[in-house]
Scaffold this active site. Structure first.
Site, PDB file in Angstrom:
ATOM      1  CB  CYS A 300      -1.006   0.012   1.146  1.00  0.00           C
ATOM      2  SG  CYS A 300      -0.521  -0.894   2.599  1.00  0.00           S
ATOM      3  NE  ARG A 329       2.082  -9.743   4.700  1.00  0.00           N
ATOM      4  CZ  ARG A 329       0.786  -9.731   4.411  1.00  0.00           C
ATOM      5  NH1 ARG A 329      -0.002 -10.651   4.940  1.00  0.00           N
ATOM      6  NH2 ARG A 329       0.296  -8.826   3.613  1.00  0.00           N
ATOM      7  CD  GLN A 347      -0.203  -9.122  -0.445  1.00  0.00           C
ATOM      8  OE1 GLN A 347       0.329  -8.018  -0.510  1.00  0.00           O
ATOM      9  NE2 GLN A 347      -1.079  -9.440   0.482  1.00  0.00           N
ATOM     10  CG  ASP A 349      -1.879  -5.521  -2.823  1.00  0.00           C
ATOM     11  OD1 ASP A 349      -3.105  -5.480  -2.639  1.00  0.00           O
ATOM     12  OD2 ASP A 349      -1.051  -5.092  -2.017  1.00  0.00           O
ATOM     13  CG  HIS A 351      -3.556  -0.275  -2.660  1.00  0.00           C
ATOM     14  ND1 HIS A 351      -2.479  -1.043  -3.012  1.00  0.00           N
ATOM     15  CD2 HIS A 351      -3.819  -0.554  -1.347  1.00  0.00           C
ATOM     16  CE1 HIS A 351      -2.085  -1.752  -1.963  1.00  0.00           C
ATOM     17  NE2 HIS A 351      -2.870  -1.476  -0.944  1.00  0.00           N
ATOM     18  CE  LYS A 430      -8.668  -9.050   7.246  1.00  0.00           C
ATOM     19  NZ  LYS A 430      -7.386  -9.697   7.029  1.00  0.00           N
ATOM     20  CG  HIS A 476      -5.702  -1.594   1.405  1.00  0.00           C
ATOM     21  ND1 HIS A 476      -4.373  -1.395   1.646  1.00  0.00           N
ATOM     22  CD2 HIS A 476      -6.350  -0.575   2.031  1.00  0.00           C
ATOM     23  CE1 HIS A 476      -4.215  -0.318   2.403  1.00  0.00           C
ATOM     24  NE2 HIS A 476      -5.399   0.205   2.636  1.00  0.00           N
TER      25      HIS A 476
END
Length: 602
Positions: A300, A329, A347, A349, A351, A430, A476
């Site tokens: 993000c 992570r 990911q 991912d 946004h 979420k 997200h």
RNA sequence: GCCGACAUAGCUCAGUUGGCUAGAGCAGCUGAUUUGUAAUCAGCAGGCCCGGGGUUCAAAUCCUCGUGUCGGCACCA
């Protein structure tokens, strides 16, 4: 057949209790109905406790409930118990069962119970959880246990059971508490069902993505590389690339722009975002010229920096950035599990920066996107709305508003969801997408998170109609969640027999003799031209051997070319499942492959 | 991270109560064979027995500390 319990007001009541209270109802017999298994397994758990108590006299017992596929009992003893002891306990259980002790029930007051179990700290913990002033005790032989029931009338009815695993479990499911020993088991009404269950487990094991991943050479792990860092092998690389390409197009169609942020960013940025304070223990840090950097655990912040690169007008919103973002992570060692839980993953991912009035349509658009992909792979999934966690940034009011916004979007569109209290991200609530895998386990994959906090913390803005500065809302979202986990699930879902459009190799070509190699290569090139991968099996092995080798790779299509095919410009297709053969002209064949590859788009 | 188990060739596994040069199948390499729909034959090579310490005349085998893996718990995409 005699009854083992009755059903009274939709509740299972054992015969002991029914007699005591004079209840009557529909009889439950000892079969494999959910009600019967509930009673049987619960009593089997008690029988196990009885056996453990006799083998380890200092054992104290906590709780022994039935679960989805069986039962367990948590207990504590000073003795070291390992997997090897399960057989011994089973044997002892059987010998007690043969004595056919009646299971008797009596009630005592809470006070009496406290006194009765005064030396048993686990029983005291159980009593702490019971609000009533009376508790029931079940007794079989000289073993008795505090329990709510329901139970069988006699332990003699227990015959078909198996202790399956031994593990540690925290008292009360809290890692701050001491750890108890837990033994899991399974029981059925008859021998055949038990056997069938064990076979089913063995079958499920064959689908394990770690096993298939190694067989199909999709990915591997190496001790010297480090735990949780997957290595993608060529076949896995091809499969993954197919998925990435499909998804790339799907994002472009929906107005997402590809961007890319750096792998690590200065720690002060992570402080601004709140990751440093709220997610720091899961992050990896390093120093460059005395300045601390954090390796990104999420994408993000990078995307926020993309947003900040230029001024935005309300007319431009929503702005959607996406990235196949590699994140790191620090997962606990015990959590690592094949591709399902790793320390480095990618990911899918994105946004979305939008206006408050666009939240609902944006969320619904993402939910549709998710549904499109999940249905393509024929996945069952459910959605969970996760609310504010313990560790969180931002005002409670903001949390309330954003959580309500998520729920509203779902409700208005008649979407079904469950609530996961306290399961949100630290910056916002979420919607999690949970896929059910081949063995019935649930995995969180996709996620849609609504965030008012990061835009505030980074002072993001856009120009409104009146040229005023307005803060955008961030959504997200990830659909697969991560390529690693998703491909792991896909592997188990298809047991490695991937459909043509994502299979690592679409076609295996087997030339009968050396003279047919040239034609095989020609076909392989034409396949690459239409976007398919082919592998030629031209090694100096017998034809049968090469067919066997190729089929074991689970390739969706296998073709054989010899004199006839070269001459007639055809291919002999062998069906993977039925082993049937048929011929196609080269053109028909190429068109077929092309169609199969292109029949899917998200 | 916690509880329990495990680690032998690229892979799957043997290896007796500590005792001679650690074995097999598959995969690999070489040669013969040129195959019409699920394993052709022969030969060769392949091992710091997970890593460090220790016990012992002697360790793949026993002890210990790591690392990794597996089954759970707790935590999560």
């Amino acid at each position: 057949m005699n009854a083992i319990a009755i059903k009274h007001n939709d509740e299972i009541i054992d015969l002991q209790t029914a007699k005591e209270l004079g209840f009557e109802g529909e009889q439950i017999h000892l079969d494999n109905s959910p009600e019967a298994l509930e009673v049987l397994r619960h009593s089997t758990a008690h029988l196990m406790a009885q056996a453990i108590k006799s083998l380890y006299p200092d054992a104290e017992f906590y709780v022994g409930p039935t679960v989805k596929e069986g039962f367990y009992y948590d207990f504590k003893t000073s003795a070291d118990i390992g997997e090897g002891d399960l057989k011994k306990i089973e044997k002892q259980m059987l010998s007690f069962a043969k004595k056919k002790y009646e299971i008797q029930k009596y009630e005592i007051s809470m006070e009496e119970a406290r006194e009765k179990f005064k030396d048993d700290h686990l029983k005291q913990a159980v009593l702490d959880m019971i609000p009533d002033d009376k508790v029931s005790i079940y007794k079989q032989g000289d073993f008795e246990d505090l329990c709510r029931g329901p139970h069988l009338p006699s332990i003699g009815l227990i015959r078909n059971f198996k202790l399956t695993k031994i593990a540690g479990a925290y008292l009360g499911g809290d890692s701050k508490n001491e750890m108890l020993t837990r033994i899991y088991g399974i029981a059925f009404a008859d021998k055949e069902s038990l056997k069938a269950h064990m076979t089913m487990l063995a079958e499920a094991e064959k689908r394990d993505h770690r096993k298939i991943g190694a067989q199909m050479k999709l990915f591997t792990f190496r001790e010297e590389v480090g735990a949780g860092f997957p290595i993608w092998l060529p076949a896995g690389g091809r499969l993954r690339a197919r998925l990435e390409n499909l998804l790339f197009k799907a994002h472009r169609k929906r107005g997402y722009e590809p961007v890319r942020g750096p792998e690590m960013l200065r720690s002060d940025l992570w402080m601004t975002s709140g990751h440093y304070q709220n997610y720091g223990e899961n992050m990896y840090f390093t120093k460059i010229d005395e300045i601390e950097f954090g390796v990104k655990p999420m994408n993000c912040v990078g995307h926020i920096k993309v947003y900040e690169d230029e001024l935005h007008s309300y007319r431009d919103l929503p702005i959607k950035y996406f990235e196949y973002g590699v994140v790191h992570r620090h997962e606990l060692t015990g959590a690592l599990h094949g591709l399902f839980r790793v320390r480095e993953f990618t990911q899918d991912d994105a946004h979305i920066f939008c206006r408050a009035d666009q939240i609902e349509e944006q969320i619904i658009e993402v939910v549709d996107f998710v549904d499109k992909i999940m249905s393509t792979f024929e996945f069952d999934y459910k959605m969970m709305v996760s609310t504010k966690p313990e560790k969180a940034v931002g005002d409670d009011k903001v949390w309330e508003v954003s959580t309500q916004a998520l729920k509203n979007a779902m409700d208005k569109n008649n979407l079904v969801y469950e609530i996961d209290e306290g399961g949100g991200a630290f910056y916002g609530p979420k919607i999690d997408i949970k896929i059910t895998d081949a063995i019935g386990r649930e995995w969180q994959c996709g996620t849609i998170q609504l965030d008012f906090n990061l835009p505030e913390r980074f002072k993001l803005e856009y120009n409104g109609e009146d040229n005023d500065k307005i803060q955008p809302v961030m959504i997200h979202r990830a659909i697969l969640g991560s390529f690693e986990r998703f491909i792991g699930i896909l592997t188990e879902h298809y047991a490695g027999e991937f459909p043509m459009f994502i299979a690592p190799t679409q076609v295996a070509i087997i030339p009968i003799a050396d003279t047919h190699k040239e034609y095989a290569k020609l076909l392989s090139d034409k396949l690459i031209d239409i976007g398919a991968d082919a592998e030629i099996y031209a090694k100096n092995d017998s034809l049968n051997k090469r067919i066997r080798t190729a089929e074991k790779t689970k390739v969706p299509m296998l073709i054989i070319v010899g004199d006839e095919e070269v001459e007639g410009k055809t291919v002999a297709v062998r069906d993977r499942r039925t082993r049937e053969q048929y011929n196609l002209s080269e053109e028909e064949f190429l068109t077929l492959i092309q169609t199969k590859i292109n029949e899917v788009n998200f």
